[in-house]
Write an enzyme that holds these catalytic residues in place. Structure first.
Site, mmCIF file in Angstrom:
data_model
loop_
_atom_site.group_PDB
_atom_site.id
_atom_site.type_symbol
_atom_site.label_atom_id
_atom_site.label_comp_id
_atom_site.label_asym_id
_atom_site.label_seq_id
_atom_site.Cartn_x
_atom_site.Cartn_y
_atom_site.Cartn_z
ATOM 1 N N SER A 153 -7.307 -51.902 -19.063
ATOM 2 C CA SER A 153 -7.164 -50.735 -19.942
ATOM 3 C C SER A 153 -6.428 -51.043 -21.236
ATOM 4 C CB SER A 153 -6.434 -49.611 -19.195
ATOM 5 O OG SER A 153 -7.229 -49.109 -18.151
ATOM 6 N N SER A 218 -3.536 -47.175 -21.965
ATOM 7 C CA SER A 218 -4.495 -46.436 -22.791
ATOM 8 C C SER A 218 -3.844 -45.738 -23.978
ATOM 9 C CB SER A 218 -5.273 -45.436 -21.932
ATOM 10 O OG SER A 218 -5.982 -46.085 -20.909
ATOM 11 N N HIS A 384 -9.117 -46.897 -7.861
ATOM 12 C CA HIS A 384 -8.363 -48.051 -7.363
ATOM 13 C C HIS A 384 -7.956 -47.874 -5.906
ATOM 14 C CE1 HIS A 384 -7.810 -50.953 -10.540
ATOM 15 N NE2 HIS A 384 -7.529 -50.011 -11.413
ATOM 16 N N ASP A 421 -12.888 -46.307 -20.690
ATOM 17 C CA ASP A 421 -12.463 -47.651 -21.084
ATOM 18 C C ASP A 421 -13.212 -48.726 -20.303
ATOM 19 O OD1 ASP A 421 -11.205 -46.781 -18.784
ATOM 20 O OD2 ASP A 421 -9.225 -47.537 -19.328
ATOM 21 N N HIS A 422 -13.434 -48.471 -19.023
ATOM 22 C CA HIS A 422 -14.105 -49.455 -18.160
ATOM 23 C C HIS A 422 -14.679 -48.736 -16.964
ATOM 24 C CE1 HIS A 422 -10.793 -49.067 -15.329
ATOM 25 N NE2 HIS A 422 -9.967 -49.196 -16.349
#
Length: 542
Positions: A153, A218, A384, A421-422
């Site tokens: 991030s 971020s 996660h 972001d991902h």
């Protein structure tokens, strides 16, 4: 709806009192060890993190030409030029710029959240939509970083906020700086400015909103220059600095936010992470010890710099802020990252929607317009932990915040961009029928041993649910538990990111430019083009 395998009652069981018994330790889920690539033992002080940043950035190759910021600026200008060569349906300038970020919000996460939204209404679900899915223009963002096929991030924040790609773990600096090289990150020649700074230079209001910490990777992309995203406080520099001359040679991220530009100029900052701003000698508003070793109270420093500013520590304080009488606002609603929305105490923590509303109210006082960065940061944490029950709900909260922003702003003068972001390696698997519980078992397929499997699965996680013979175990008696950890193929200490492209959704002036496949670092340049800020091409040039 009797033919559906899911009912509103079943889904409702995942909310309300059932959640009160669940606790998640929302400590840092990205550690140096995993992110930079080293297998040596880490210091005991790092043991609180599941990943260690020292493993993220080491032993990874960076193409030499990508160490120069101009390399990335040139690519962004080329991508803008290609879009401008097409017929232009919109000549409007954006007075206001709002970037919403769903951290870790992969396209599969969006699809699953959309389905769950509909199923919570008692419908099949697949036909529903999130607020930003209704935007007129969509595109794809390529998320790799200078030395990482799968990013974190920090390097992504540098891309979508500063307009260049950099090395994994790094913030606001070029890939010319090696990991943990403080002298390199402090050198202005290696630092890059953000779209927040560009907006401030144009006289606009600015701010950051997040459900993580104000010093998390971020939001830090909007203001920080750091060789290591984990240098959130001076104590963190000692913890993660590999025995170099720290912290004398490196400015921690919290200090940069309060004392350096553009952070010190933000009109509004809302999120968690109070501990990063307070010395260890002070107990914060949430009963926890501050984290700073230098004895500095950065919140007191901020108040002295902005005597007309206000600080809020709970939901009621935030909601009672009068934006017309409050030119500056900090809201800190937890010692660390904020709680999952499903688990948060509504008396203490505001929702992302409420923080978004207040942020827009504050920055709207600026007659020149504003730039806001608003992050739903706990989508990433849900993925996660391999608990999509939490992550998908966080997507719903982001969707509500976007809807509120749409209702508060003029569509003719406000560009709103929603992206991620991902990605995360979450899959919707098999051939489940319409209306199959997105948080349940695929009732229409089994593995080779006749065992039904979850509709949602992760590539990497903490539990593949195998017996002593390596065969999958039935999940019928487990999967409806509100805290159920979803299955993974590869067993790891925690779920990981993936290298997929992520979505870009845009509405408002110049939103047509956000279509097609683009490099992630082109996003802030496109927003700057629409808002006539920064040093690149703008719609005002025409």
């Amino acid at each position: 709806m009797g033919h559906l395998f899911i009912t509103t009652a079943l889904l409702s069981a995942l909310v309300a009192t059932a959640w009160s018994a669940i606790t998640f330790n929302l400590k840092e889920v990205h550690t140096q060890e995993q992110l930079v690539g080293v297998s040596r033992p880490v210091a005991a002080a790092r043991s609180e993190n599941i990943m260690d940043p020292n493993a993220l950035a080491k032993n990874k190759y960076t193409p030499p030409e990508e160490k120069n910021a101009q390399f990335w600026y040139d690519i962004a200008n080329e991508e803008i030029a290609k879009r401008l060569a097409l017929p232009q349906p919109d000549k409007r300038k954006a007075k206001n710029l709002i970037m919403f970020l769903g951290d870790g919000m992969s396209l599969t996460t969006i699809a699953a959240a959309r389905i769950l939204k509909g199923q919570l209404k008692g419908n099949t679900g697949e036909e529903d939509s999130l607020s930003f899915e209704k935007f007129p223009y969509t595109g794809l963002s390529r998320t790799y970083c200078s030395n990482a096929q799968v990013p974190d991030s920090a390097c992504t924040a540098t891309a979508y906020l500063c307009g260049i790609k950099t090395n994994i773990v790094a913030l606001g600096i070029t890939a010319n700086v090696n990991f943990n090289n403080c002298s390199g990150s402090e050198d202005p020649a290696n630092q890059v400015s953000s779209i927040a700074a560009w907006a401030q230079a144009a006289g606009k209001g600015s701010g950051i909103v997040t459900t993580t910490t104000l010093t998390h990777a971020s939001p830090s992309g909007a203001y920080a220059h750091a060789t290591n995203r984990f240098f959130e406080s001076d104590t963190d520099i000692v913890t993660y600095g590999e025995d170099q001359n720290f912290p004398e040679s490196c400015t921690d991220i919290a200090q940069q936010l309060i004392t350096k530009e553009p952070g010190k100029n933000f009109d509004v900052m809302l999120g968690g992470g109070m501990g990063k701003f307070l010395p260890k000698s002070i107990t914060d508003k949430f009963g926890n010890q501050g984290e700073r070793s230098d004895g500095v109270n950065l919140l007191s420093k901020w108040q002295s710099l902005h005597p007309d500013g206000a600080l809020a520590y709970n939901r009621n304080q935030l909601l009672s802020v009068n934006p017309k009488n409050t030119p500056r606002l900090i809201g800190l609603f937890n010692s660390g990252v904020m709680d999952f929305h499903k688990l948060a105490d509504p008396e203490k923590q505001p929702t992302l929607e409420e923080m978004t509303k207040k942020a827009i109210e504050v920055v709207s006082q600026n007659p020149n317009g504003y730039f806001l960065f608003i992050e739903g940061g706990l989508i990433d944490y849900g993925n996660h932990f391999n608990v999509p029950q939490m992550g998908l709900d966080e997507v719903h909260e982001l969707s509500k915040a976007v809807e509120t922003a749409l209702g508060m702003t003029n569509p003719d003068e406000t560009l709103i961009v929603v992206t991620s972001d991902h990605a995360h390696p979450l899959s919707i698997s098999g051939y489940p029928g319409r209306g199959t519980n997105i948080l349940g078992l695929n009732q229409h397929d089994t593995d080779v041993n006749g065992v039904r499997y979850a509709t949602l699965n992760y590539a990497v996680g903490t539990n593949p649910y195998l017996d002593e013979n390596g065969k999958r175990v039935p999940l019928e008696d487990k999967i409806d538990d509100p805290s159920f950890v979803f299955p993974s193929y590869i067993t790891g200490t925690i779920g990981v990111h993936s290298g997929d492209d992520v979505g870009v959704f845009a509405t408002g002036p110049q939103s047509h430019l956000f279509s097609g496949v683009m490099q992630q670092h082109t996003i802030p340049h496109l927003m700057a083009y629409a808002g006539c800020i920064g040093n690149g091409p703008t719609v005002c040039d025409n």
